[in-house]
Design a protein around this motif. Structure first.
Motif, short mmCIF file in Angstrom:
data_model
loop_
_atom_site.label_atom_id
_atom_site.label_comp_id
_atom_site.label_asym_id
_atom_site.label_seq_id
_atom_site.Cartn_x
_atom_site.Cartn_y
_atom_site.Cartn_z
N CYS A 70 0.85 -1.19 0.00
CA CYS A 70 0.00 0.00 0.00
C CYS A 70 0.88 1.23 0.00
CB CYS A 70 -0.89 0.03 1.24
SG CYS A 70 -2.39 -0.95 1.05
N VAL A 71 0.46 2.22 -0.81
CA VAL A 71 1.14 3.51 -0.80
C VAL A 71 0.21 4.51 -0.14
CG1 VAL A 71 2.05 5.37 -2.23
CG2 VAL A 71 2.42 2.99 -2.90
N THR A 220 0.54 -9.69 -7.61
CA THR A 220 1.32 -8.55 -7.15
C THR A 220 0.37 -7.36 -7.14
OG1 THR A 220 3.23 -9.47 -8.26
CG2 THR A 220 3.35 -7.14 -7.64
N ALA A 221 0.30 -6.66 -6.01
CA ALA A 221 -0.69 -5.58 -5.93
C ALA A 221 -0.08 -4.31 -5.39
CB ALA A 221 -1.87 -6.01 -5.06
N LEU A 222 -0.40 -3.19 -6.05
CA LEU A 222 -0.04 -1.88 -5.53
C LEU A 222 -1.34 -1.12 -5.30
CD1 LEU A 222 2.65 -0.07 -5.16
CD2 LEU A 222 1.58 1.23 -7.00
N PHE A 223 -1.59 -0.81 -4.04
CA PHE A 223 -2.87 -0.26 -3.64
C PHE A 223 -2.63 1.14 -3.07
CE2 PHE A 223 -6.42 0.59 -0.91
CZ PHE A 223 -7.47 -0.23 -1.27
N ILE A 224 -3.20 2.14 -3.70
CA ILE A 224 -2.99 3.51 -3.25
C ILE A 224 -4.15 3.93 -2.37
CG2 ILE A 224 -3.06 5.89 -4.06
CD1 ILE A 224 -1.28 4.92 -6.35
N LEU A 234 -4.60 -4.00 4.75
CA LEU A 234 -4.46 -4.78 3.52
C LEU A 234 -3.03 -5.23 3.22
CD1 LEU A 234 -6.80 -2.66 1.23
CD2 LEU A 234 -7.34 -4.85 2.32
N ALA A 235 -2.04 -4.40 3.64
CA ALA A 235 -0.73 -4.55 3.02
C ALA A 235 0.23 -5.48 3.73
CB ALA A 235 -0.07 -3.17 2.92
N ASP A 236 1.15 -6.05 2.94
CA ASP A 236 2.32 -6.71 3.51
C ASP A 236 3.34 -5.64 3.90
OD1 ASP A 236 1.37 -9.29 2.93
OD2 ASP A 236 2.03 -9.09 0.85
N ARG A 237 3.28 -4.51 3.16
CA ARG A 237 4.27 -3.46 3.36
C ARG A 237 3.60 -2.14 3.02
NH1 ARG A 237 8.61 -1.98 0.11
NH2 ARG A 237 8.02 -3.47 -1.48
N VAL A 238 3.86 -1.12 3.84
CA VAL A 238 3.29 0.19 3.59
C VAL A 238 4.41 1.15 3.19
CG1 VAL A 238 2.03 2.16 4.57
CG2 VAL A 238 1.43 -0.18 5.25
N VAL A 239 4.21 1.80 2.03
CA VAL A 239 5.17 2.78 1.58
C VAL A 239 4.55 4.16 1.81
CG1 VAL A 239 6.28 3.76 -0.46
CG2 VAL A 239 6.27 1.28 -0.10
N VAL A 240 5.27 5.03 2.53
CA VAL A 240 4.73 6.35 2.81
C VAL A 240 5.36 7.35 1.84
CG1 VAL A 240 4.36 8.13 4.56
CG2 VAL A 240 4.53 5.72 5.23
N VAL A 253 7.28 -2.72 6.98
CA VAL A 253 6.68 -4.05 6.85
C VAL A 253 5.57 -4.19 7.88
CG1 VAL A 253 7.11 -6.51 7.13
CG2 VAL A 253 8.80 -5.07 5.97
N VAL A 254 4.44 -4.76 7.45
CA VAL A 254 3.33 -4.98 8.38
C VAL A 254 3.42 -6.41 8.89
CG1 VAL A 254 0.82 -5.01 8.65
CG2 VAL A 254 1.88 -3.35 7.11
N PRO A 255 3.78 -6.59 10.15
CA PRO A 255 4.04 -7.93 10.65
C PRO A 255 2.77 -8.63 11.15
CG PRO A 255 4.60 -6.34 12.33
CD PRO A 255 4.00 -5.57 11.20
#
Ligand SMILES: Nc1ncnc2c1ncn2[C@@H]1O[C@H](COP(=O)(O)OP(=O)(O)O)[C@@H](O)[C@H]1O
Ligand SMILES: [Mg+2]
Lengths: 289, 297
Positions: A70-71, A220-224, A234-240, A253-255
């Motif tokens: 997720c971004v 593979t998903a990029l969710f904004i 939702l995310a495995d990893r959040v990009v800010v 990383v979302v653990p």
């Protein structure tokens, strides 16, 4: 394309021609989903200017094969611009963008987009909206019908096959958007604030459904999104993303183990600290105008 | 009307955490039945107002006609009767047939040219750059001004009349279709690119259906413009058709008969519009959606 239209130099007809040009340098087919590591997204040193101002500057971002990223970022920070570049709908000015190792020069067949404002054709029924990209790609009629019906059933709209978008609520429209993307059997799904236009309750229901769908199909998903809760859920990893210019300012990383539900994520011990950290990052990037 | 608004959207009533979409059935038959009843009632009301309005206007016409000089005006009953006599004795049917024929040909040409020109101008900037100034210039010019020139070039026969009618229809049609194609949602164009529609598919699935409502709007305007064209052409070139009937009757001070011809032209216009309304409902089902408030659209 918006830009081009706004600059007033090109009509939709010409744009179709440009698209044809992009397709001439078409990418080789991506390896099958089982192949592993072949549908990753990678942005290296990406810049995008509108006029004199850089909307995106030196952006690095990668999403691994079958990873859900997720971004999050304040509005206007360039999230949509980033997604449009990944989708091959806008050009980047420098740097490299690849999907599955292939440079993105136009919309790729392995990529499906879910649009913020649904992007449904008002003159097509639910079924025809979902079947359109498959028919356009030359999928046989029976096959397309089977896949469309399956996807529509998956999002719980079996009874709405013959309805027009105007007859659906916002939540139902975005379910159609999801069904259309699913039916295309993409390896990469790009979603631009898909649930931003629906009410809060529907939003949670849709998040729940998306968790379920993704655990089954794992593209593979990029969710904004600009919702921190949604990103963590939702995310495995959040990009800010930071604003002015748009760039990555944190990568977390979302653990929280899967399978998840909206409720189980909220109860998780790392939920509150994660939320705090992302909020802090966003707060400090938001510069006063 | 003070009918309670029941929100038909399932999401509006769903509870957080409930599973997939709450289906339509869950709302119950009664909600849909209530909507249908409300719609029917609104339709009946609309029709009733229309009938009352017609009765009032016809009554006023009748009364005024009965108390004025026959050379200036006539009651509607006399007008209708004279119209009947014109059909029986003066061959008004033939005149009508002739006018309808030239109208049909001129209208078809005007609409076709308008669709093609408007679509090209809307979709391709080069086409807009090349021809839009002429289109807008002609659109702004009263076509009546061109009639003498056209007679000079083509003559006074049916061909000239058809060209004149086509000219009346073409420009509003072109401009409407042009604006229609231009306004097709930029986002939808982006969606079509993302779905990898090729040029033909984009025309078939996006541009053409998106333009249909505008084509129909233009065609509806075109009916009125075309009828103006018919009468002007028939009066200004070789006297013929309904224009001739109108001219003959009014110049001989048969006012009731002249009014009958005018009434016939009005009925013609209204009927053609109504036919196009039906075509519209047929071709644009996605806009014919019950909004639950008695209106459609
Ligand atoms: N076509 C365009 N022309 C000029 N500026 C644009 C265009 N599209 C976006 N921008 C600008 O780029 C910035 C980022 O926009 P966007 O990517 O839509 O942000 P977000 O999706 O994060 O809200 C905004 O300041 C916006 O005004
Ligand atoms: Mg955006």
């Amino acid at each position: 394309m918006l830009t081009v239209l706004e600059r007033g130099q090109t009509g939709v007809g010409e744009l179709m021609a440009m698209e044809g040009a992009a397709r001439a340098v078409e990418a080789p087919p991506l390896a099958g989903r089982a192949g592993g590591g072949r549908s990753d997204i990678s942005c290296r040193g990406v810049y995008k200017w509108y006029g004199d101002s850089a909307v995106i500057a030196n952006l690095d971002l990668s999403v691994a094969h079958n990873e859900f990223v997720c971004v999050v970022g304040p509005s206007g920070c360039g999230k949509t611009t980033l997604l449009r570049m990944l989708a091959g709908l806008a050009e980047h000015d420098s740097g490299s963008i690849t999907i599955g190792g292939v440079p993105v020069t136009g919309p790729l067949p392995s990529v499906a987009v879910v649009f913020q404002h649904f992007g449904l054709f008002p003159w097509k029924t639910v079924f025809n909206n979902v079947a359109l990209p498959m028919r356009a790609a030359g999928v046989a009629k029976d096959e397309a019908r089977r896949r469309a019906e399956e996807a529509i059933a998956l999002v719980g709209l079996r009874d709405s096959n013959d309805k027009y978008p105007a007859q659906l609520s916002g939540g139902m429209k975005q379910r159609v958007g999801l069904a259309r993307a699913l039916a295309m059997q993409p390896e990469v799904v790009l979603l631009d604030e898909p649930f931003a236009a629906v009410d809060a309750q529907t939003r949670e229901i849709l998040q729940e459904e998306l968790l379920g769908l993704w655990s089954r199909y794992k593209q593979t998903a990029l969710f904004i999104t600009h919702s921190i809760d949604e990103a963590i859920t939702l995310a495995d990893r959040v990009v800010v993303m930071g604003t002015r210019p748009g760039r990555v300012i944190d990568d977390i990383v979302v653990p929280i183990e899967r399978p998840r539900s909206v409720a189980s994520v909220r109860r998780h011990e790392s939920y509150a600290p994660l939320r705090e950290r992302i909020w802090e990052r966003l707060r400090t990037t938001a510069q006063p105008k | 009307m003070s009918v309670q608004r029941v929100d038909p959207r399932p999401d509006a009533s769903s509870v957080a955490g409930s599973p997939a979409a709450v289906s339509e059935q869950a709302l119950g038959q009664d909600v849909r039945e209530a909507r249908r009843r409300r719609l029917r009632r609104a339709r009946r009301r609309f029709l009733a107002i229309r009938i009352v309005s017609l009765l009032v206007v016809f009554a006023a016409w009748q009364l005024y006609g009965m108390h004025t000089i026959a050379i200036l005006f006539a009651p509607i009953t006399t007008v209708v009767h004279q119209g009947y006599l014109l059909f029986v004795n003066n061959g008004l049917g033939n005149e009508l047939g002739y006018s309808m024929w030239t109208f049909a040909v001129g209208y078809a040409i005007g609409v076709s040219v308008g669709i093609v020109l408007g679509m090209l101008m809307g979709a391709y900037r080069w086409a807009e750059a090349a021809v839009s100034m002429y289109v807008f210039a002609l659109y702004a010019t009263p076509m009546v001004a061109l009639v003498p020139i056209i007679s000079l070039w083509i003559g006074f026969d049916a061909t000239a009349q058809i060209v004149i009618i086509a000219l009346f229809v073409t420009w509003p049609m072109t401009v409407t279709v042009f604006h229609g194609v231009r306004q097709i949602d930029a986002e939808l164009m982006e969606v079509s690119r993302s779905l990898r529609l090729n040029r033909r598919q984009t025309w078939v699935h996006v541009l053409l259906p998106g333009a249909v409502p505008y084509v129909i709007t233009g065609a509806t305007q075109g009916v009125a413009m075309g009828l103006v064209g018919v009468i002007i052409a028939e009066l200004q070139t070789q006297l013929s058709g309904l224009g001739s009937a109108l001219q003959t009757q009014s110049q001989t001070y048969h006012t009731a008969a002249a009014l009958a011809v005018v009434l016939l032209i009005m009925v013609l216009g209204v009927s053609l519009r109504a036919i196009l309304g039906l075509v519209h409902r047929r071709l644009v089902p996605w806009l014919r959606i019950d909004r639950g408030d008695g209106r459609e659209g």
